[in-house]
Scaffold this motif. Structure first.
Motif, short mmCIF file in Angstrom:
data_model
loop_
_atom_site.label_atom_id
_atom_site.label_comp_id
_atom_site.label_asym_id
_atom_site.label_seq_id
_atom_site.Cartn_x
_atom_site.Cartn_y
_atom_site.Cartn_z
N LEU A 145 16.68 -20.01 97.78
CA LEU A 145 17.54 -19.78 96.61
C LEU A 145 18.44 -20.98 96.30
N VAL A 146 18.90 -21.64 97.34
CA VAL A 146 19.78 -22.82 97.21
C VAL A 146 19.44 -23.80 98.33
N PRO A 147 19.86 -25.06 98.22
CA PRO A 147 19.66 -25.98 99.33
C PRO A 147 20.33 -25.46 100.60
N HIS A 148 19.82 -25.89 101.74
CA HIS A 148 20.31 -25.43 103.03
C HIS A 148 21.83 -25.55 103.13
N GLY A 149 22.49 -24.44 103.42
CA GLY A 149 23.94 -24.42 103.62
C GLY A 149 24.78 -24.37 102.36
N ALA A 150 24.15 -24.46 101.19
CA ALA A 150 24.91 -24.48 99.93
C ALA A 150 25.35 -23.07 99.55
N PRO A 151 26.48 -22.97 98.84
CA PRO A 151 26.91 -21.65 98.35
C PRO A 151 26.03 -21.22 97.17
N SER A 152 26.20 -19.99 96.75
CA SER A 152 25.46 -19.54 95.57
C SER A 152 25.84 -20.43 94.39
N ASP A 153 24.93 -20.53 93.46
CA ASP A 153 25.21 -21.33 92.27
C ASP A 153 24.92 -20.47 91.04
N GLY A 154 25.15 -21.03 89.87
CA GLY A 154 24.95 -20.28 88.64
C GLY A 154 23.53 -19.77 88.50
N ARG A 155 22.57 -20.57 88.93
CA ARG A 155 21.17 -20.18 88.80
C ARG A 155 20.85 -18.99 89.70
N SER A 156 21.33 -18.98 90.93
CA SER A 156 21.05 -17.86 91.83
C SER A 156 21.78 -16.59 91.37
N ILE A 211 6.53 -2.98 92.07
CA ILE A 211 7.46 -3.53 93.06
C ILE A 211 8.87 -3.16 92.63
N ARG A 212 9.65 -2.62 93.57
CA ARG A 212 11.02 -2.23 93.27
C ARG A 212 12.04 -2.86 94.21
N GLY A 213 11.58 -3.41 95.32
CA GLY A 213 12.47 -4.06 96.27
C GLY A 213 12.06 -5.49 96.52
N LEU A 214 13.04 -6.38 96.49
CA LEU A 214 12.81 -7.80 96.73
C LEU A 214 13.69 -8.26 97.88
N ILE A 215 13.06 -8.82 98.91
CA ILE A 215 13.78 -9.37 100.05
C ILE A 215 13.69 -10.89 99.95
N PHE A 216 14.82 -11.55 100.07
CA PHE A 216 14.88 -13.00 99.91
C PHE A 216 15.45 -13.68 101.15
N ASP A 217 14.89 -14.81 101.49
CA ASP A 217 15.54 -15.77 102.38
C ASP A 217 16.57 -16.48 101.50
N ILE A 218 17.55 -17.13 102.10
CA ILE A 218 18.57 -17.84 101.32
C ILE A 218 18.33 -19.35 101.31
N ASP A 219 18.46 -19.95 102.49
CA ASP A 219 18.45 -21.41 102.59
C ASP A 219 17.10 -22.02 102.26
N ASN A 220 17.14 -22.91 101.31
CA ASN A 220 15.98 -23.64 100.79
C ASN A 220 15.00 -22.75 100.04
N VAL A 228 7.48 -20.03 98.70
CA VAL A 228 7.95 -21.01 97.72
C VAL A 228 8.20 -22.34 98.42
N ARG A 229 8.11 -23.39 97.64
CA ARG A 229 8.40 -24.72 98.20
C ARG A 229 9.90 -24.81 98.50
N PRO A 230 10.26 -25.51 99.57
CA PRO A 230 11.69 -25.70 99.86
C PRO A 230 12.38 -26.41 98.70
N ILE A 231 13.59 -25.99 98.39
CA ILE A 231 14.35 -26.56 97.28
C ILE A 231 14.74 -28.01 97.55
N HIS A 232 15.11 -28.30 98.79
CA HIS A 232 15.66 -29.62 99.11
C HIS A 232 15.04 -30.14 100.40
N PRO A 233 14.76 -31.44 100.47
CA PRO A 233 14.13 -31.97 101.69
C PRO A 233 15.05 -32.05 102.91
#
Length: 170
Positions: free
Chosen positions: A38-49, A27-36, A135-140
């Motif tokens: 990588l981060v909670p819905h609507g949140a900016p990037s954080d140190g972990r992401s 695998i060489r390409g990774l496509i990601f959703d953002i909200d919930n 993946v499970r949603p990060i935040h409810p």
């Protein structure tokens, strides 16, 4: 009938995915959703992401964010994690998944999509013919239309498990 909604794999969190093994599998390409995803819905990037994307790029992965959100949400996040992006993606349409692979110069067999929603993220990846990880949603806390879809997702996941699919936990 429900198989078109079944994920290829499941993980507790995007931060639990074994990216080293994915790379070893070609695998060489990774496509990601953002909200919930990588981060909670609507949140900016954080140190972990930001740390995750820096590590992925150092490993040799190409990355692309694929979001149904507007550019005002997606572009700043993509800049923070140094990733390509597609906003207003119209998931589950396969058009944007194909565009993301073209941007990363990867193909169906060398790309994985990672997201938290079955009816947009996973279904779109399946329609495109690429492997995916639910993946499970990060935040409810979520928008009402997503909360309603979560009830239907439980039905799909029930039959997914019953058919032999597993929800991998760490």
């Amino acid at each position: 009938m429900l198989e078109k909604f079944y994920p290829t794999e499941c993980a507790e969190s995007v931060y639990d995915v074994d990216f080293k093994t994915l790379f070893q599998r070609g695998i060489r390409g990774l496509i990601f959703d953002i909200d919930n995803t990588l981060v909670p819905h609507g949140a900016p990037s954080d140190g972990r992401s930001r740390e995750l994307f820096a590590r992925l790029h150092a490993m040799g992965f190409q990355t692309c964010l694929l979001s149904n959100n507007r550019k005002t949400r997606v572009k700043p996040f993509a800049g923070d994690v140094d990733s390509m992006y597609i906003d207003n993606a119209h998931k589950p349409s396969s058009v944007s998944y194909e565009k993301a692979m073209a941007m990363m110069h990867t193909g169906r067999s060398t790309t994985v999509f990672i997201g938290d929603q079955i009816f947009t993220d996973i279904y779109g990846a399946n329609r495109t013919g690429i492997a995916n990880i639910l993946v499970r949603p990060i935040h409810p806390r979520e928008e009402i239309q997503i909360v309603l879809k979560r009830y239907l997702e439980r039905v799909v996941l029930y039959f997914y498990r019953k058919s032999g699919g597993k929800i991998r936990k760490r």
